[in-house]
Design an enzyme around this catalytic site. Structure first.
Site, PDB file in Angstrom:
ATOM      1  N   PRO A  89      32.869  35.776  39.222  1.00 22.42           N
ATOM      2  CG  PRO A  89      31.698  36.811  37.446  1.00 22.42           C
ATOM      3  CD  PRO A  89      32.794  35.770  37.543  1.00 22.42           C
ATOM      4  NE  ARG A 154      49.465  42.932  53.283  1.00 18.43           N
ATOM      5  CZ  ARG A 154      49.293  43.375  54.501  1.00 18.43           C
ATOM      6  NH1 ARG A 154      48.372  43.076  55.244  1.00 18.43           N
ATOM      7  NH2 ARG A 154      49.772  44.194  55.027  1.00 18.43           N
ATOM      8  CG  ASP A 169      47.316  45.993  57.658  1.00 19.13           C
ATOM      9  OD1 ASP A 169      47.900  47.160  57.806  1.00 19.13           O
ATOM     10  OD2 ASP A 169      47.806  45.019  56.936  1.00 19.13           O
TER      11      ASP A 169
HETATM   12  C1  LIG Z   1      34.254  37.736  31.514  1.00 21.64           C
HETATM   13  S1  LIG Z   1      34.347  36.707  32.970  1.00 21.64           S
HETATM   14  C2  LIG Z   1      32.871  35.700  32.847  1.00 21.64           C
HETATM   15  C3  LIG Z   1      31.545  36.081  33.622  1.00 21.64           C
HETATM   16  C4  LIG Z   1      30.310  35.166  33.092  1.00 21.64           C
HETATM   17  N1  LIG Z   1      30.047  35.055  31.892  1.00 21.64           N
HETATM   18  C5  LIG Z   1      29.383  35.464  34.177  1.00 21.64           C
HETATM   19  O1  LIG Z   1      28.599  36.274  33.879  1.00 21.64           O
HETATM   20  O2  LIG Z   1      29.476  35.165  35.290  1.00 21.64           O
HETATM   21  C6  LIG Z   1      35.473  35.735  32.782  1.00 21.64           C
HETATM   22  C7  LIG Z   1      36.134  35.157  34.024  1.00 21.64           C
HETATM   23  O3  LIG Z   1      37.075  36.035  34.622  1.00 21.64           O
HETATM   24  C8  LIG Z   1      36.907  35.918  36.023  1.00 21.64           C
HETATM   25  N2  LIG Z   1      36.262  36.920  36.712  1.00 21.64           N
HETATM   26  C9  LIG Z   1      35.475  37.925  36.361  1.00 21.64           C
HETATM   27  N3  LIG Z   1      35.143  38.861  37.153  1.00 21.64           N
HETATM   28  C10 LIG Z   1      35.324  38.287  38.355  1.00 21.64           C
HETATM   29  C11 LIG Z   1      35.190  38.733  39.885  1.00 21.64           C
HETATM   30  N4  LIG Z   1      34.437  39.726  39.966  1.00 21.64           N
HETATM   31  N5  LIG Z   1      35.496  37.938  40.767  1.00 21.64           N
HETATM   32  C12 LIG Z   1      36.373  36.653  40.561  1.00 21.64           C
HETATM   33  N6  LIG Z   1      36.600  36.279  39.141  1.00 21.64           N
HETATM   34  C13 LIG Z   1      36.155  37.015  38.215  1.00 21.64           C
HETATM   35  C14 LIG Z   1      36.102  34.667  36.061  1.00 21.64           C
HETATM   36  O4  LIG Z   1      37.292  33.544  36.424  1.00 21.64           O
HETATM   37  C15 LIG Z   1      35.460  34.333  34.873  1.00 21.64           C
HETATM   38  O5  LIG Z   1      35.301  32.981  34.390  1.00 21.64           O
END
Ligand SMILES: C[S@@+](CC[C@H](N)C(=O)[O-])C[C@H]1O[C@@H](n2cnc3c(N)ncnc32)[C@H](O)[C@@H]1O
Length: 228
Positions: A89, A154, A169
């Site tokens: 994220p 895609r 699209d």
């Molecule tokens: C619970 S999340 C960890 C979040 C982390 N503690 C933080 O605050 O940045 C666990 C995993 O989910 C994935 N993840 C969660 N939300 C995501 C998002 N919006 N985009 C991409 N990957 C995400 C990532 O790989 C991350 O390491």
């Protein structure tokens, strides 16, 4: 052919999605080769443990560097040019333009985090790019990885039934797609716009363009501003 390697601690999540519809056909047509790596197979721990408590305290677990370095070193030995992407994220927001760019790559490695995330040394040493699918927190990187894979595949030539499908699209020209209708032309008194039944392709094209513009101005004016 595009190679995509996905590193995860939940390999079973992928099969139901990758073995259906367009993603399945793309693999059958050898447009893409997807390999799932179970991170636990690369742990030196006798119990195949891949996580540990965070230094400094705090809740949750963090993915340890050792299994991730092991698996990535193995993949990169054969393909040093592969681009390594961490789903997080905290990454740059994934949009259609990133999907287009990545669809032109030869080899992508996607790392799915879990728990509190991954040890920072993995990010610093092994990751080329970080992608977020939006400003919300999911349990793991598996769904984000599947979203990225779907959006990329895609767009690859020869994957969709109609070559121009992806061209029409939403987001292709920074516009939302025009409204779509199918049979019947009159459903319980709700009629399809006459122009679509006219057979006049020039008029239909103009109508669609106008509708796409109106729709975008109303719902996503930011997309049009982005063009200026
Ligand atoms: C619970 S999340 C960890 C979040 C982390 N503690 C933080 O605050 O940045 C666990 C995993 O989910 C994935 N993840 C969660 N939300 C995501 C998002 N919006 N985009 C991409 N990957 C995400 C990532 O790989 C991350 O390491």
């Amino acid at each position: 052919m595009l190679k995509i390697d996905i590193i995860t601690i939940f390999p079973n999540i992928f099969e139901p999605i990758l073995e259906e519809s367009i993603l399945k056909r793309a693999q059958q047509k050898n447009k893409v080769k997807i390999t799932i790596y179970n991170l636990r197979d690369y742990s030196d721990d006798p119990h195949r443990k891949v996580d540990d408590r965070p230094f400094g305290g705090g809740p949750g677990m963090v993915i340890r560097p050792e299994p991730m370095f092991n698996v990535l070193e193995r993949i990169k030995k054969k393909s040093p040019e592969a681009k390594t992407i961490l789903l997080t994220p905290q990454g740059a927001k994934f949009e259609q333009r990133e999907a287009k760019r990545l669809s032109k790559e030869k080899h992508l490695i996607l790392i799915c985090g879990h728990y509190e995330g991954i040890d920072e040394r993995i990010r610093e040493e092994l990751v080329d790019e970080e992608i977020s699918i939006g400003d919300y927190i999911l349990t793991g990187g598996e769904l984000p990885a599947l979203i990225v894979v779907d959006a990329i595949i895609r767009l690859m030539p020869g994957v969709l039934g109609h070559e121009d499908s992806a061209q029409c699209d939403t987001f292709q020209d920074n516009l939302l797609e025009h409204p779509q209708y199918t049979r019947p032309a009159d459903y319980k008194g709700m009629k399809v716009p006459k122009v679509l039944l006219s057979g006049n392709h020039k008029l239909i094209k103009e109508w669609r363009k106008k509708q796409a513009l109106l729709r975008t101005k109303k719902r996503r004016p930011d997309l049009i501003k982005g063009e200026e």
